[in-house]
Design a protein around this motif. Structure first.
Motif, mmCIF file in Angstrom:
data_model
loop_
_atom_site.group_PDB
_atom_site.id
_atom_site.type_symbol
_atom_site.label_atom_id
_atom_site.label_comp_id
_atom_site.label_asym_id
_atom_site.label_seq_id
_atom_site.Cartn_x
_atom_site.Cartn_y
_atom_site.Cartn_z
ATOM 1 N N ALA A 145 0.845 -1.198 0.000
ATOM 2 C CA ALA A 145 0.000 0.000 0.000
ATOM 3 C C ALA A 145 0.881 1.248 0.000
ATOM 4 O O ALA A 145 1.745 1.405 0.857
ATOM 5 N N ASP A 146 0.679 2.117 -0.979
ATOM 6 C CA ASP A 146 1.424 3.368 -1.077
ATOM 7 C C ASP A 146 0.447 4.467 -1.501
ATOM 8 O O ASP A 146 -0.025 4.480 -2.640
ATOM 9 N N PRO A 147 0.116 5.403 -0.590
ATOM 10 C CA PRO A 147 -0.836 6.474 -0.936
ATOM 11 C C PRO A 147 -0.404 7.293 -2.141
ATOM 12 O O PRO A 147 -1.252 7.874 -2.833
ATOM 13 N N LEU A 148 0.913 7.335 -2.409
ATOM 14 C CA LEU A 148 1.389 8.120 -3.547
ATOM 15 C C LEU A 148 0.877 7.543 -4.865
ATOM 16 O O LEU A 148 0.636 8.282 -5.820
ATOM 17 N N THR A 149 0.698 6.224 -4.925
ATOM 18 C CA THR A 149 0.172 5.598 -6.141
ATOM 19 C C THR A 149 -1.228 6.113 -6.439
ATOM 20 O O THR A 149 -1.572 6.399 -7.595
ATOM 21 N N LEU A 150 -2.032 6.232 -5.396
ATOM 22 C CA LEU A 150 -3.386 6.762 -5.564
ATOM 23 C C LEU A 150 -3.340 8.217 -6.002
ATOM 24 O O LEU A 150 -4.143 8.664 -6.836
ATOM 25 N N LYS A 151 -2.384 8.991 -5.465
ATOM 26 C CA LYS A 151 -2.280 10.411 -5.796
ATOM 27 C C LYS A 151 -1.791 10.609 -7.229
ATOM 28 O O LYS A 151 -2.257 11.509 -7.937
ATOM 29 N N ILE A 152 -0.861 9.773 -7.686
ATOM 30 C CA ILE A 152 -0.335 9.898 -9.052
ATOM 31 C C ILE A 152 -1.421 9.637 -10.078
ATOM 32 O O ILE A 152 -1.509 10.296 -11.108
ATOM 33 N N GLY A 153 -2.287 8.658 -9.788
ATOM 34 C CA GLY A 153 -3.368 8.341 -10.716
ATOM 35 C C GLY A 153 -3.082 7.084 -11.508
ATOM 36 O O GLY A 153 -1.969 6.543 -11.490
ATOM 37 N N PRO A 154 -4.095 6.601 -12.229
ATOM 38 C CA PRO A 154 -3.950 5.334 -12.958
ATOM 39 C C PRO A 154 -3.064 5.479 -14.185
ATOM 40 O O PRO A 154 -2.840 6.578 -14.691
ATOM 41 N N THR A 156 -2.973 2.471 -16.911
ATOM 42 C CA THR A 156 -3.784 1.849 -17.958
ATOM 43 C C THR A 156 -5.041 1.191 -17.404
ATOM 44 O O THR A 156 -5.962 0.902 -18.159
ATOM 45 N N SER A 157 -5.078 0.917 -16.114
ATOM 46 C CA SER A 157 -6.208 0.198 -15.538
ATOM 47 C C SER A 157 -7.380 1.138 -15.276
ATOM 48 O O SER A 157 -7.196 2.286 -14.863
ATOM 49 N N SER A 158 -8.599 0.619 -15.513
ATOM 50 C CA SER A 158 -9.793 1.418 -15.222
ATOM 51 C C SER A 158 -10.069 1.462 -13.724
ATOM 52 O O SER A 158 -10.791 2.331 -13.249
ATOM 53 N N PHE A 159 -9.510 0.506 -12.983
ATOM 54 C CA PHE A 159 -9.609 0.522 -11.524
ATOM 55 C C PHE A 159 -8.343 1.140 -10.965
ATOM 56 O O PHE A 159 -7.278 1.065 -11.574
ATOM 57 N N HIS A 160 -8.454 1.712 -9.806
ATOM 58 C CA HIS A 160 -7.251 2.332 -9.243
ATOM 59 C C HIS A 160 -7.406 2.526 -7.742
ATOM 60 O O HIS A 160 -8.429 3.029 -7.261
ATOM 61 N N ASP A 161 -6.391 2.070 -7.024
ATOM 62 C CA ASP A 161 -6.305 2.344 -5.593
ATOM 63 C C ASP A 161 -4.828 2.446 -5.236
ATOM 64 O O ASP A 161 -3.989 2.601 -6.126
ATOM 65 N N VAL A 185 4.021 0.464 -10.740
ATOM 66 C CA VAL A 185 2.885 -0.064 -11.488
ATOM 67 C C VAL A 185 1.708 -0.218 -10.530
ATOM 68 O O VAL A 185 1.838 -0.907 -9.513
ATOM 69 N N PRO A 186 0.554 0.406 -10.811
ATOM 70 C CA PRO A 186 -0.628 0.139 -9.987
ATOM 71 C C PRO A 186 -0.960 -1.349 -10.027
ATOM 72 O O PRO A 186 -0.992 -1.961 -11.095
#
Length: 740
Positions: A145-154, A156-161, A185-186
């Motif tokens: 879990a890395d909050p920065l991944t959520l902040k950067i945004g997706p 290629t995937s339509s899902f994102h967390d 990579v998300p």
């Protein structure tokens, strides 16, 4: 018989399985294929993205030519090459560089740049693994879990967390770990890879999910823990319970708060243990089960499927993957043959009953036999027409309509523009072979769309690389041409130099012959000069001896003159005393008178003699002084002569030594000249060899230019082929981002 399913749930499932037991082998092949292709897809995807990072690091190193990879001058290089890398590897949402202190010195996401990761960072275990040099320092770390991944945004995937996978590529200099190139990579990307939702074989129930099989690096993650998003996490692809709202079972509700990864462990709610599919897969490395009654999953629903374990490249942990479908959906199919037979059977029975009643009534009546036959025949015709209408309307007509729909769909794709975005609505087809056919056509279209998308992206990448190759080829050709000109100029200079060397060698040969001749002549002259110098040396020695003898005589004479001076002083004193005595005698004679006259005369004569003596003594004194002065000057001159003679002896000795060394000096000169000649010959040989090598290099350069021309032509051909490929791909309608 129905095991854990019970009679109410088990009997319908058993009946479906019995009706389709001939499909067991097909089901095994289906799940084997799904599991194999998904596992290979994951491994190939990971290898591809490792290659992207290796290529990026290699390109940066070549661009900086040995400079620091993270100073200010390197930032534009990183920015340009990372941008190109992200175009090729779209699943990376971020590329960033860490130095040996764990500080982000560059990132494609600006706000991340400058952040420092201490020992307790979100991917500290992966960095430590890389620092220690395990597996060459590479580490595929996650999911975490890395909050920065959520902040950067997706990407290629339509899902994102916030769940993240991190590729850690070490930067090693001189065998020392100096930092790492990291690709973010998300984690939902791997869910997209294994689900392929629009082409899902079992759309109502099938789920492909990844779980932890053996945690070697992240030991806190228990075996059976989910590592990918489940289809049942929300309502996007399900029409019933979902894990966000909670899946109700008789043993409680199965739910997740944020995301499936790391929150869900695949256990059987009835036992609290890992459900049989996951447990057997971890224990055996593989598990295939497609028979009734299946096994319970985490929702306590009977499922069948295939489980495999695998390890992604440079990932320390071993993962498992389950490819499952509900037992009910897998064996839900009812054959068209069975449906028609089921439709025909009651009609045949009813027809037999009606015919029997008609025959009975005819036999009981007094109707003529021909009329009874006509009536029964008419009844059979009427009943046959009725049966055909019912069978056609309820049996063959729906089947034909389904086949026509499938035929129309295939024809449009075969003869039209190839719209691979279209899918057959499987809900419109009955649960028979047409439904299976439509499902597999959708799956095929989905696979083709995925392949065509890859071809489209690959052709675009090839086109881009071909353009870069053309630019690089042009630059290389220009550089090679300049190099060829420089080499040709160098060869001309070397040829001119070789001529000068040949001339210098000839001059050195002539100089050596001249020196040998001069040496022979000089040897004769030196011998004569040496004998004359020796004679001079002997004469100088004799002169030195005579000078020394004369010096001694003069010194003796000076000593005698000094002694005479002393004697003259005594005589002068005696003369003075005699003059005084004569004066006294005259005085005494005068006092005596006549008797002393004779004595006075003698005294006068004595006084005159004393005066003469004193005058002579003074003259002798002056003469002796003059002689002494001259003798002293002579002594000084003799001393100077002695010094000059000594210097002459030294000069004679030096001349003798010089003449003695003259021969060896000439020999040394001769040796030097010979060495010069030998060196000139070596230089000439080297120049000849260099000219030969340079000529070969010139030939290689011309060959290289020809090869570069061939490369350019091949590149142009590749460009033409790529354009043709893009035109072919352009005939198909594709979605740039497919549904998971």
């Amino acid at each position: 018989m129905f095991d854990w399913l019970g009679f109410k749930k088990g009997l319908p499932l058993w009946w479906s399985y019995r009706l389709n037991r001939h499909l067991k082998e097909d089901s095994e092949q289906i799940f084997e294929g799904i599991a194999s292709t998904r596992k290979d897809l994951l491994i190939e995807w990971a290898e591809e993205y490792w290659e992207h990072l290796e290529r990026l690091l290699r390109d940066v190193s070549l661009s900086l030519e040995g400079g620091q990879l993270w100073n200010d001058d390197a930032v534009p290089v990183w920015s340009r090459l990372c941008g190109a890398a992200r175009q090729r590897a779209a699943d990376f949402s971020e590329l960033f560089v860490l130095n040996d202190a764990g500080k982000v010195v560059y990132s494609t996401y600006g706000p991340h740049q400058g952040q420092a990761y201490e020992a307790g960072g979100p991917f500290a275990e992966g960095l430590q693994y890389s620092r220690e040099g395990h597996d060459g320092g590479r580490c595929l770390f996650g999911p975490f879990a890395d909050p920065l991944t959520l902040k950067i945004g997706p990407s290629t995937s339509s899902f994102h967390d916030k769940m993240t996978l991190l590729f850690i590529q070490p930067i090693v200099t001189g065998g020392q770990w100096k930092g790492a190139l990291c690709g973010r990579v998300p984690n939902d990307v791997i869910g997209d890879l294994i689900q392929r939702e629009s082409g899902h074989v079992y759309p109502d129930s099938g789920d492909n999910y990844i779980f932890m099989a053996a945690s070697r690096l992240r030991k806190q993650i228990e075996p059976g823990t989910a590592l990918s998003r489940s289809r049942f996490e929300d309502r996007t692809f399900t029409h019933g319970d979902n894990l966000k709202d909670g899946v109700a079972t008789d043993w409680g509700t199965v739910t997740v708060k944020e995301h499936t990864e790391l929150e869900l462990i695949f256990t059987d709610p009835a036992t609290g243990l890992l459900h049989p599919g996951v447990a057997n897969t971890i224990a055996n490395g593989s598990n295939l089960f497609v028979e009734f009654p299946g096994y319970s999953d985490y929702r306590h629903i009977p499922v069948i499927g295939k489980g495999v374990t695998f390890q992604l490249p440079h990932c320390p942990d071993a993962w498992g993957m389950m490819c499952e479908g509900d037992l009910e959906e897998v064996y839900r199919i009812r054959s068209a043959d069975w449906k028609i037979r089921r439709l025909q059977l009651p009609l045949v029975v009813l027809f037999a009953a009606v015919s029997s009643v008609a025959c009975f009534l005819t036999a009981a009546s007094d109707l003529p036999s021909w009329l009874a036959g006509v009536g029964i025949g008419g009844l059979q015709l009427l009943w046959g027409w009725f049966m055909s209408v019912i069978i056609r309307r309820r049996g063959t007509a729906p089947l034909v309509r389904s086949l026509q729909d499938i035929n129309r769909f295939i024809r449009i794709n075969a003869e039209g523009k190839g719209d691979l975005t279209q899918r057959l609505d499987t809900g419109r087809f009955a649960g028979d072979e047409t439904h299976e056919l439509a499902k597999w056509i959708n799956n095929m279209n989905d696979s083709l769309e995925g392949i065509m998308l890859k071809v489209k992206r690959a052709s675009a990448d090839v086109r881009s690389n071909q353009h870069e190759l053309n630019l690089s080829t042009d630059t290389t050709m220009r550089s090679t041409e300049r190099m060829g000109e420089e080499i040709h100029s160098m060869i001309r200079s070397m040829r001119s130099q070789l001529k000068d060397i040949d001339i210098a060698k000839d001059v050195a040969e002539q100089m050596r012959a001249t020196l040998i001749e001069l040496e022979a002549r000089a040897a004769e002259q030196i011998a004569v000069a040496q004998s004359e110098v020796e004679r001079i040396g002997e004469k100088m020695g004799h002169i030195s001896y005579k000078v020394q003898e004369s010096n001694k005589t003069i010194l003796t004479f000076m000593q005698t003159a000094s002694q005479i001076r002393e004697v003259l002083k005594v005589i002068d004193q005696i003369s003075n005393q005699t003059n005084l005595l004569a004066l006294n005698a005259s005085i005494e004679a005068a006092r005596v008178g006549e008797h002393g006259r004779g004595f006075a005369v003698v005294a006068g004569e004595i006084r005159k003699l004393a005066e003469v003596t004193r005058s002579s003594t003074e003259q002798i004194q002056d003469t002796v002084e003059l002689i002494y002065t001259n003798a002293k000057q002579a002594a000084a001159s003799m001393e100077e002569g002695t010094r000059v003679v000594d210097e002459g002896n030294l000069l004679v000795a030096a001349a003798s030594e010089l003449l003695g060394n003259a021969g060896s000096g000439d020999l040394q000169k001769t040796r030097v000249v010979e060495e010069v000649v030998e060196l000139m010959e070596k230089i000439a040989a080297v120049s000849i060899e260099n000219r030969k090598i340079s000529s070969e290099v010139e030939g290689k350069v011309h060959g290289l230019l020809a090869d570069m021309g061939s490369v350019r032509r091949s590149s142009d051909q590749v460009g033409a082929i790529t354009s043709s490929l893009q035109q072919l791909v352009g005939q198909f309608r594709l979605r740039d981002a497919r549904e998971r």
